[in-house]
Design an enzyme around this catalytic site. Sequence first.
Site, mmCIF file in Angstrom:
data_model
loop_
_atom_site.group_PDB
_atom_site.id
_atom_site.type_symbol
_atom_site.label_atom_id
_atom_site.label_comp_id
_atom_site.label_asym_id
_atom_site.label_seq_id
_atom_site.Cartn_x
_atom_site.Cartn_y
_atom_site.Cartn_z
ATOM 1 N N GLY A 34 0.689 -1.450 0.010
ATOM 2 C CA GLY A 34 -0.380 -0.119 -0.141
ATOM 3 C C GLY A 34 0.759 1.706 -0.266
ATOM 4 N N GLY A 87 0.827 -0.900 6.853
ATOM 5 C CA GLY A 87 -0.091 0.180 7.094
ATOM 6 C C GLY A 87 -2.251 -0.809 7.161
ATOM 7 N N ALA A 88 -2.899 0.349 7.976
ATOM 8 C CA ALA A 88 -3.467 -0.155 7.727
ATOM 9 C C ALA A 88 -4.962 0.685 7.188
ATOM 10 C CB ALA A 88 -4.603 -0.357 8.982
ATOM 11 N N ASP A 89 -6.536 0.610 6.572
ATOM 12 C CA ASP A 89 -7.042 0.950 5.598
ATOM 13 C C ASP A 89 -8.389 1.895 6.968
ATOM 14 O OD1 ASP A 89 -6.659 0.879 3.001
ATOM 15 O OD2 ASP A 89 -7.890 -1.040 3.548
ATOM 16 N N GLY A 100 -7.065 -4.088 3.565
ATOM 17 C CA GLY A 100 -7.630 -4.869 1.925
ATOM 18 C C GLY A 100 -7.451 -4.071 0.941
ATOM 19 N N GLU A 108 -0.899 -10.516 3.567
ATOM 20 C CA GLU A 108 -0.969 -9.762 4.623
ATOM 21 C C GLU A 108 -0.769 -10.631 5.798
ATOM 22 O OE1 GLU A 108 -1.167 -5.146 2.266
ATOM 23 O OE2 GLU A 108 -2.996 -6.096 4.129
ATOM 24 N N LYS A 126 -6.711 7.279 9.756
ATOM 25 C CA LYS A 126 -6.476 6.119 10.233
ATOM 26 C C LYS A 126 -7.001 5.282 10.921
ATOM 27 C CE LYS A 126 -5.872 5.913 5.291
ATOM 28 N NZ LYS A 126 -4.130 4.860 5.282
#
Length: 234
Positions: A34, A87-89, A100, A108, A126
Amino acid sequence: MTQQDEQKEAVAQAAAAHVRENLPQGALLGVGTGSTANRFIAALAPFRERLGGAVASSEASRERLTALGIRVVDLNEVTELALYVDGADEIDPGLSMLKGGGGALTREKIVAAAARVFVCIADAKKRVPVLGKFPLPVEVIPMATNLVARAFTELGGAPRLRAGFVTDNGNVILDVHGLAIPDPLALEARINQIPGVVTNGLFAQRGADILLLGTETGILRFERTRDGSPESKD
């Protein structure tokens, strides 16, 4: 560069500093996928010779690591990774994540499971009180797409096929809108029982151990304590 980009760059640099200061020479680490993870990969370049190699969570990350001269290792050759950085959404106060958006959630989750420590790097947008505003990605075996979609409709979600997208594993993604997720651990387990689901984008069973969060005033650091609750280190 936007403020969000500045925060992504700041946490990527902070994660690289964490690697440099805490991992012994020759150590192996896992690398996510990402926009924020891409910045982290770039930040590894000045000390790439100290790394024993990296396990990539996607073909895109593998290509970036290889271009920098960092050896990419197959996970099957590794017993354990010292660290995984991604990272993260979305990430909630308990350090459970929704991931994702880039479609690499299965690999991941696999690489994260092999790591002793999971460091999440994210910008301030986030961090959310409850997961679910960002659509939940679910990787699905193609023949089960409609079956899985109906199951999510029964759960109160609105599943949409990610058009024109195929994962590195040859599967499709359903993005499930309209879910509020106050108990990500329970929902992650429930979704995993739906036939045809390969992986869902909830990272609660294997949440983050450390969160490096970029904000307007600098980087905030949160760590999971022995009882499993997050604790600010600032």
